[in-house]
Design a protein around this motif. Sequence first.
Motif, PDB file in Angstrom:
ATOM      1  N   ALA A 162       0.843  -1.206   0.000  1.00 46.10           N
ATOM      2  CA  ALA A 162       0.000   0.000   0.000  1.00 46.10           C
ATOM      3  C   ALA A 162       0.873   1.250   0.000  1.00 46.10           C
ATOM      4  O   ALA A 162       2.002   1.231   0.493  1.00 46.10           O
ATOM      5  CB  ALA A 162      -0.901  -0.004   1.235  1.00 46.10           C
ATOM      6  N   PRO A 163       0.392   2.349  -0.559  1.00 42.06           N
ATOM      7  CA  PRO A 163       1.195   3.577  -0.610  1.00 42.06           C
ATOM      8  C   PRO A 163       1.453   4.136   0.783  1.00 42.06           C
ATOM      9  O   PRO A 163       0.679   3.865   1.717  1.00 42.06           O
ATOM     10  CB  PRO A 163       0.324   4.534  -1.434  1.00 42.06           C
ATOM     11  N   PRO A 164       2.537   4.895   0.951  1.00 44.86           N
ATOM     12  CA  PRO A 164       2.862   5.474   2.265  1.00 44.86           C
ATOM     13  C   PRO A 164       1.994   6.689   2.583  1.00 44.86           C
ATOM     14  O   PRO A 164       2.463   7.816   2.695  1.00 44.86           O
ATOM     15  CB  PRO A 164       4.345   5.829   2.133  1.00 44.86           C
ATOM     16  N   GLY A 165       0.701   6.422   2.716  1.00 41.69           N
ATOM     17  CA  GLY A 165      -0.247   7.474   3.060  1.00 41.69           C
ATOM     18  C   GLY A 165      -1.639   6.890   3.218  1.00 41.69           C
ATOM     19  O   GLY A 165      -1.917   5.798   2.694  1.00 41.69           O
ATOM     20  N   TYR A 166      -2.489   7.594   3.943  1.00 36.29           N
ATOM     21  CA  TYR A 166      -3.886   7.181   4.053  1.00 36.29           C
ATOM     22  C   TYR A 166      -4.732   8.359   4.508  1.00 36.29           C
ATOM     23  O   TYR A 166      -4.216   9.372   4.994  1.00 36.29           O
ATOM     24  CB  TYR A 166      -4.069   5.988   4.998  1.00 36.29           C
ATOM     25  N   LEU A 167      -6.033   8.225   4.322  1.00 38.38           N
ATOM     26  CA  LEU A 167      -7.001   9.234   4.729  1.00 38.38           C
ATOM     27  C   LEU A 167      -7.813   8.737   5.910  1.00 38.38           C
ATOM     28  O   LEU A 167      -8.101   7.537   6.015  1.00 38.38           O
ATOM     29  CB  LEU A 167      -7.954   9.560   3.577  1.00 38.38           C
ATOM     30  N   ILE A 168      -8.180   9.661   6.781  1.00 33.95           N
ATOM     31  CA  ILE A 168      -9.161   9.390   7.820  1.00 33.95           C
ATOM     32  C   ILE A 168     -10.434  10.135   7.417  1.00 33.95           C
ATOM     33  O   ILE A 168     -10.393  11.331   7.126  1.00 33.95           O
ATOM     34  CB  ILE A 168      -8.674   9.859   9.196  1.00 33.95           C
ATOM     35  N   ARG A 169     -11.530   9.410   7.402  1.00 33.15           N
ATOM     36  CA  ARG A 169     -12.764   9.959   6.834  1.00 33.15           C
ATOM     37  C   ARG A 169     -13.203  11.256   7.530  1.00 33.15           C
ATOM     38  O   ARG A 169     -13.339  11.301   8.756  1.00 33.15           O
ATOM     39  CB  ARG A 169     -13.883   8.914   6.928  1.00 33.15           C
ATOM     40  N   GLY A 170     -13.411  12.280   6.703  1.00 30.86           N
ATOM     41  CA  GLY A 170     -13.863  13.567   7.216  1.00 30.86           C
ATOM     42  C   GLY A 170     -12.837  14.271   8.070  1.00 30.86           C
ATOM     43  O   GLY A 170     -13.168  15.230   8.781  1.00 30.86           O
ATOM     44  N   HIS A 171     -11.576  13.836   7.980  1.00 32.74           N
ATOM     45  CA  HIS A 171     -10.592  14.315   8.939  1.00 32.74           C
ATOM     46  C   HIS A 171      -9.296  14.780   8.301  1.00 32.74           C
ATOM     47  O   HIS A 171      -8.773  15.829   8.657  1.00 32.74           O
ATOM     48  CB  HIS A 171     -10.315  13.195   9.944  1.00 32.74           C
ATOM     49  N   GLY A 172      -8.740  14.020   7.378  1.00 34.38           N
ATOM     50  CA  GLY A 172      -7.513  14.482   6.754  1.00 34.38           C
ATOM     51  C   GLY A 172      -6.590  13.370   6.312  1.00 34.38           C
ATOM     52  O   GLY A 172      -6.954  12.193   6.315  1.00 34.38           O
ATOM     53  N   LEU A 173      -5.383  13.771   5.958  1.00 34.88           N
ATOM     54  CA  LEU A 173      -4.431  12.918   5.279  1.00 34.88           C
ATOM     55  C   LEU A 173      -3.181  12.679   6.123  1.00 34.88           C
ATOM     56  O   LEU A 173      -2.677  13.609   6.765  1.00 34.88           O
ATOM     57  CB  LEU A 173      -4.030  13.598   3.961  1.00 34.88           C
ATOM     58  N   TYR A 174      -2.679  11.450   6.109  1.00 31.59           N
ATOM     59  CA  TYR A 174      -1.401  11.090   6.727  1.00 31.59           C
ATOM     60  C   TYR A 174      -0.430  10.641   5.646  1.00 31.59           C
ATOM     61  O   TYR A 174      -0.799   9.856   4.765  1.00 31.59           O
ATOM     62  CB  TYR A 174      -1.568   9.945   7.734  1.00 31.59           C
ATOM     63  N   VAL A 175       0.810  11.119   5.717  1.00 26.09           N
ATOM     64  CA  VAL A 175       1.868  10.630   4.836  1.00 26.09           C
ATOM     65  C   VAL A 175       3.147  10.487   5.649  1.00 26.09           C
ATOM     66  O   VAL A 175       3.297  11.100   6.718  1.00 26.09           O
ATOM     67  CB  VAL A 175       2.134  11.565   3.634  1.00 26.09           C
ATOM     68  N   TRP A 176       4.103   9.723   5.128  1.00 24.03           N
ATOM     69  CA  TRP A 176       5.409   9.584   5.769  1.00 24.03           C
ATOM     70  C   TRP A 176       6.448   9.291   4.699  1.00 24.03           C
ATOM     71  O   TRP A 176       6.140   8.886   3.579  1.00 24.03           O
ATOM     72  CB  TRP A 176       5.391   8.479   6.823  1.00 24.03           C
ATOM     73  N   ALA A 177       7.705   9.527   5.051  1.00 24.43           N
ATOM     74  CA  ALA A 177       8.818   9.292   4.140  1.00 24.43           C
ATOM     75  C   ALA A 177      10.095   9.139   4.952  1.00 24.43           C
ATOM     76  O   ALA A 177      10.079   9.236   6.185  1.00 24.43           O
ATOM     77  CB  ALA A 177       8.945  10.434   3.132  1.00 24.43           C
ATOM     78  N   ASP A 178      11.208   8.928   4.254  1.00 23.10           N
ATOM     79  CA  ASP A 178      12.482   8.724   4.932  1.00 23.10           C
ATOM     80  C   ASP A 178      12.928   9.942   5.719  1.00 23.10           C
ATOM     81  O   ASP A 178      13.631   9.820   6.725  1.00 23.10           O
ATOM     82  CB  ASP A 178      13.574   8.361   3.925  1.00 23.10           C
ATOM     83  N   ASP A 179      12.571  11.127   5.233  1.00 24.65           N
ATOM     84  CA  ASP A 179      12.968  12.362   5.904  1.00 24.65           C
ATOM     85  C   ASP A 179      11.905  13.416   5.680  1.00 24.65           C
ATOM     86  O   ASP A 179      10.913  13.186   4.970  1.00 24.65           O
ATOM     87  CB  ASP A 179      14.348  12.841   5.412  1.00 24.65           C
ATOM     88  N   MET A 180      12.081  14.585   6.289  1.00 22.98           N
ATOM     89  CA  MET A 180      11.062  15.622   6.195  1.00 22.98           C
ATOM     90  C   MET A 180      10.881  16.154   4.772  1.00 22.98           C
ATOM     91  O   MET A 180       9.733  16.324   4.324  1.00 22.98           O
ATOM     92  CB  MET A 180      11.374  16.761   7.164  1.00 22.98           C
TER      93      MET A 180
END
Length: 205
Positions: A162-180
């Motif tokens: 799965a991609p390094p990100g997901y949504l929370i319904r009605g709430h927003g987006l999460y992402v991550w990576a090796d660095d900022m």
Amino acid sequence: MSDIPHTAIEAIRAAGRRMDSLGWVPATAGNISVRLPGDRVAITRSGFHKGFIPEDGVMAVDLDGRPEDGSLRPSAETGLHCGIYRRFPKAGAALHGHSVPATVLSRLAGNSISLAGYELLKAFPGLPTHEAAIQLPIFDNDQDIRRLQTRVTQAWDAAPDAPPGYLIRGHGLYVWADDMPGAIMRLEALEFMLACELETRRLRP
């Protein structure tokens, strides 16, 4: 503030300013973190506007979300950040924003949003061209963060690619990576594609 490297604090503050400039962290919404050596995480404290994070607006927790300074209160969603760092050893930074496209589309879609044919899909691992697609997962919001993280973990188990990100319904987006810088790039790529999807639905309801 505990023993947090100045570079980590400044990376978080700079990310907050960037996200604020693009309208993704209104009021006190959103949270930002970086991994520290020794199974530690630097994360934004609760209640601060992310566009104006003071130097003492960042605190340290362990990988289970326990504060090093018990007098400070971390973001309510610290457990989701820690879940990312526990699961993905290479993850060095995680971002969570509350943009309009992410919030609206996550309310309209089912269990995922398909993003296909966008040049910016190249921001994701293993996708060298726009001739690709990802399914961005959506999880129902839950005030019980431990329970929500359990559902996210179960989804990762079922779809390890799965991609390094997901949504929370009605709430927003999460992402991550090796660095900022990588996390910011990934957030900007997803937010652009989500904005395109929202505009497409407006023009072709």
